[in-house]
Design a protein around this motif. Structure first.
Motif, mmCIF file in Angstrom:
data_model
loop_
_atom_site.group_PDB
_atom_site.id
_atom_site.type_symbol
_atom_site.label_atom_id
_atom_site.label_comp_id
_atom_site.label_asym_id
_atom_site.label_seq_id
_atom_site.Cartn_x
_atom_site.Cartn_y
_atom_site.Cartn_z
ATOM 1 N N MET A 35 50.644 26.789 35.282
ATOM 2 C CA MET A 35 51.046 27.255 36.575
ATOM 3 C C MET A 35 50.335 29.077 37.446
ATOM 4 O O MET A 35 49.305 29.036 36.627
ATOM 5 N N GLN A 37 48.230 27.532 38.636
ATOM 6 C CA GLN A 37 46.236 26.808 38.787
ATOM 7 C C GLN A 37 45.933 26.852 40.100
ATOM 8 O O GLN A 37 44.739 26.496 39.956
ATOM 9 N N ALA A 38 46.522 26.638 40.814
ATOM 10 C CA ALA A 38 45.952 26.345 41.881
ATOM 11 C C ALA A 38 46.054 28.012 42.539
ATOM 12 O O ALA A 38 46.278 29.213 41.820
ATOM 13 N N ARG A 40 43.527 32.285 42.727
ATOM 14 C CA ARG A 40 42.876 32.789 42.658
ATOM 15 C C ARG A 40 41.576 33.110 41.663
ATOM 16 O O ARG A 40 40.102 33.156 41.890
ATOM 17 N N TYR A 45 39.056 27.895 46.294
ATOM 18 C CA TYR A 45 39.950 28.229 46.894
ATOM 19 C C TYR A 45 39.439 29.615 47.588
ATOM 20 O O TYR A 45 40.298 29.432 48.876
ATOM 21 N N SER A 84 52.496 26.709 47.888
ATOM 22 C CA SER A 84 53.416 27.281 48.363
ATOM 23 C C SER A 84 53.662 28.020 48.147
ATOM 24 O O SER A 84 52.669 28.738 47.073
ATOM 25 N N PRO A 101 48.836 40.670 49.482
ATOM 26 C CA PRO A 101 47.537 40.508 48.676
ATOM 27 C C PRO A 101 47.607 41.764 47.491
ATOM 28 O O PRO A 101 47.566 42.987 48.080
ATOM 29 N N ARG A 103 50.561 42.710 45.915
ATOM 30 C CA ARG A 103 51.195 42.743 45.706
ATOM 31 C C ARG A 103 52.764 41.604 45.587
ATOM 32 O O ARG A 103 53.120 42.043 44.455
ATOM 33 N N PHE A 150 58.247 22.054 44.191
ATOM 34 C CA PHE A 150 59.499 23.727 43.965
ATOM 35 C C PHE A 150 59.950 24.278 44.417
ATOM 36 O O PHE A 150 59.864 24.225 46.065
ATOM 37 N N SER A 215 61.807 33.287 37.967
ATOM 38 C CA SER A 215 61.017 33.845 37.653
ATOM 39 C C SER A 215 60.996 35.546 36.839
ATOM 40 O O SER A 215 60.877 35.902 35.464
ATOM 41 N N TRP A 216 62.109 36.180 37.641
ATOM 42 C CA TRP A 216 62.421 37.226 37.062
ATOM 43 C C TRP A 216 63.903 37.433 36.578
ATOM 44 O O TRP A 216 64.671 37.972 35.964
HETATM 45 O O1 CP3 Z 1 49.370 26.699 41.500
HETATM 46 C C1 CP3 Z 1 50.896 27.030 41.843
HETATM 47 O O2 CP3 Z 1 51.093 27.728 40.701
HETATM 48 C C2 CP3 Z 1 51.259 26.922 43.342
HETATM 49 C C3 CP3 Z 1 50.789 28.143 43.721
HETATM 50 C C4 CP3 Z 1 52.282 28.818 44.048
HETATM 51 C C5 CP3 Z 1 52.026 30.236 44.660
HETATM 52 N N1 CP3 Z 1 52.939 31.014 44.091
HETATM 53 C C6 CP3 Z 1 50.504 30.516 45.408
HETATM 54 C C7 CP3 Z 1 50.060 32.229 45.483
HETATM 55 C C8 CP3 Z 1 53.693 28.980 43.306
HETATM 56 C C9 CP3 Z 1 53.720 27.929 42.388
HETATM 57 C C10 CP3 Z 1 54.548 30.616 43.645
HETATM 58 C C11 CP3 Z 1 55.145 30.319 42.786
HETATM 59 C C12 CP3 Z 1 55.749 31.815 43.435
HETATM 60 N N2 CP3 Z 1 55.747 33.041 43.824
HETATM 61 C C13 CP3 Z 1 56.572 32.741 42.003
HETATM 62 C C14 CP3 Z 1 57.400 32.037 41.526
HETATM 63 C C15 CP3 Z 1 55.966 31.695 40.169
HETATM 64 C C16 CP3 Z 1 55.674 33.251 39.514
HETATM 65 O O3 CP3 Z 1 54.473 33.077 39.194
HETATM 66 O O4 CP3 Z 1 56.326 33.045 38.212
HETATM 67 C C17 CP3 Z 1 56.911 33.909 42.495
HETATM 68 C C18 CP3 Z 1 57.624 34.948 41.938
HETATM 69 C C19 CP3 Z 1 56.185 33.765 43.611
HETATM 70 C C20 CP3 Z 1 55.899 35.814 44.800
HETATM 71 C C21 CP3 Z 1 54.485 36.058 44.840
HETATM 72 N N3 CP3 Z 1 53.846 35.002 45.695
HETATM 73 C C22 CP3 Z 1 53.735 36.891 43.836
HETATM 74 C C23 CP3 Z 1 53.983 37.771 43.091
HETATM 75 C C24 CP3 Z 1 52.315 37.066 44.659
HETATM 76 C C25 CP3 Z 1 51.432 37.082 44.167
HETATM 77 C C26 CP3 Z 1 50.799 38.505 44.858
HETATM 78 C C27 CP3 Z 1 49.585 39.604 44.663
HETATM 79 O O5 CP3 Z 1 48.498 38.912 45.724
HETATM 80 O O6 CP3 Z 1 49.280 39.760 43.586
HETATM 81 C C28 CP3 Z 1 52.640 36.032 45.189
HETATM 82 C C29 CP3 Z 1 51.376 35.055 46.502
HETATM 83 C C30 CP3 Z 1 50.944 33.772 46.178
HETATM 84 N N4 CP3 Z 1 51.244 33.435 46.153
HETATM 85 C C31 CP3 Z 1 49.584 34.190 45.729
HETATM 86 C C32 CP3 Z 1 48.990 32.408 44.814
HETATM 87 C C33 CP3 Z 1 47.937 31.881 44.828
HETATM 88 C C34 CP3 Z 1 48.185 34.273 45.658
HETATM 89 C C35 CP3 Z 1 48.062 35.605 47.130
HETATM 90 C C36 CP3 Z 1 46.458 35.394 47.764
HETATM 91 O O7 CP3 Z 1 46.188 33.945 47.402
HETATM 92 O O8 CP3 Z 1 46.033 35.307 48.714
#
Ligand code: CP3
Length: 358
Positions: A35, A37-38, A40, A45, A84, A101, A103, A150, A215-216
């Motif tokens: 999970m 894997q794509a 930061r 990326y 996504s 970012p 958050r 997903f 997730s939560w």
């Molecule tokens: O590689 C993968 O798993 C695919 C990509 C993916 C993202 N979001 C990309 C992302 C997946 C599966 C998600 C789902 C997602 N988004 C979940 C469920 C999965 C989990 O982690 O429990 C949740 C709770 C979210 C909500 C969300 N989106 C959060 C908590 C964050 C992190 C914020 C941060 O910056 O710390 C995001 C942003 C996000 N989604 C990023 C990525 C790669 C990081 C933002 C960035 O790269 O700028």
């Protein structure tokens, strides 16, 4: 809800370890994907995302395809996970949401009242950018590599909507659940068609499997999960059943509710790192019979070095084997217990994947 037909062009995979593990065949190697894997952990990326907003990137077919494929190329994982976010269907429906970012998802206007719920848009159209991105990805993957699509589950999405952003304790969400259950149930009911539609868009475009991210959900008691969440996650997974693609169901910290979550009806149960897989399998099998397990390496182990990592991988494989031998599970997909942590070194991920495959 708009209607979608099952893709006539769905790929037929041959000896794909992930699908073989799900279908009760012996995979050619232990299937593994991580999970998050794509994202930061990968310098490539950061490079392609430079100057482009997170959610904007999810609507750019070439870019979302490239980001989805980066970890497959680099780490030799057995599945790609669509790049996504759980709030993408909300954005596609017209909800004002941004990802801040560091958050996470933040809303302009949180959902608090019955009127807010009635005004929440429903996604009832195609999301052509996501479909186009999936088309590009599928051309690049080989027959052993599955593409996992997903969606966020209604509880986890509702938490962001009600809180207005990420939350440590989910107190506004739980306050609505208990203090205004009618509004809560209306919100959950309203999210179902959006989530189903977003999954159907991906299925139509040709994904090989899907994961529902709750997730939560681990923040809930089993009683609350069963009353306030389970009916809606069940409805979503039931709607997807007709497309005959494997369904994975996952949440963090869900040890206490694995049995309840298993009732929602997925083929695969994701398990976080807090519960040994053989114990998790007992809890699942006792309620729903044996299922495929996915998990459950602590993502922090990717910081620990080769020896501890090798020991933990062996332990997890042995616990999965114990679960299968006991008749409590029918297969195992290796994964982390939650997503890759942002500071993880890319080379350490590649090493972990090769240890898991060995
Ligand atoms: O590689 C993968 O798993 C695919 C990509 C993916 C993202 N979001 C990309 C992302 C997946 C599966 C998600 C789902 C997602 N988004 C979940 C469920 C999965 C989990 O982690 O429990 C949740 C709770 C979210 C909500 C969300 N989106 C959060 C908590 C964050 C992190 C914020 C941060 O910056 O710390 C995001 C942003 C996000 N989604 C990023 C990525 C790669 C990081 C933002 C960035 O790269 O700028």
């Amino acid at each position: 809800m708009s209607s979608h037909s099952v893709s006539a062009t769905r790929r037929v995979l041959h000896n794909a370890p992930l699908l073989d593990a799900i279908n009760g065949k012996t995979p050619t190697r232990t299937p593994v994907w991580f999970m998050r894997q794509a994202g930061r952990s990968l310098p490539e990326y950061k490079k392609v995302r430079e100057g482009i907003g997170m959610l904007d990137s999810c609507f750019m077919p070439e870019l979302l395809a490239e980001i989805t494929l980066q970890p497959v190329r680099r780490h030799d994982v057995d599945a790609a996970i669509l790049f996504s976010d759980i709030v993408v269907p909300l954005r596609a429906a017209g909800v004002a949401v941004e990802i801040v970012p560091g958050r996470g998802p933040v809303l302009d206007a949180p959902i608090r009242t019955r009127e807010d719920v009635s005004n929440l848009p429903i996604l009832d159209v195609d999301v052509p950018e996501v479909a186009a991105g999936i088309g590009i990805i599928l051309k690049e993957l080989n027959e052993q590599q599955a593409l996992i699509g997903f969606a966020g589950a209604p509880f986890t999405l509702a938490s962001y909507l009600v809180e207005g952003g990420p939350s440590k304790n989910h107190e506004k969400t739980k306050a609505m659940m208990h203090g205004d259950p009618e509004t809560w149930h209306a919100l959950m009911q309203r999210l179902v068609p959006t989530i189903v539609n977003f999954l159907k868009v991906q299925i139509d475009a040709g994904i090989d499997a899907m994961q529902l991210f709750d997730s939560w959900a681990g923040f809930l008691t089993e009683r609350d999960y069963t009353e306030f969440v389970l009916p809606y996650s069940t409805e979503i997974l039931q709607e997807i059943e007709q497309y005959a693609i494997p369904r994975i169901h996952f949440g963090v910290g869900t040890g206490e509710i694995l049995g309840a979550m298993s009732r929602a009806g997925s083929e695969v149960m994701g398990v976080d790192w807090r519960v040994p897989l053989d114990k998790a399998a007992e809890r699942i099998a006792a309620v729903s019979g044996p299922k495929v397990l996915q998990g459950n390496l602590d993502p922090a182990l990717l910081f620990a070095g080769t020896d501890p990592l090798t020991r933990e991988v062996a332990r997890i494989k042995a616990e999965a084997a114990t679960a299968i031998a006991a008749g409590n599970a029918t297969g195992h997909i290796f994964n982390l217990g939650h997503g890759v942590l942002p500071n993880t070194v890319a080379e350490d991920i590649t090493e972990a994947i090769s240890i898991i495959h060995a």
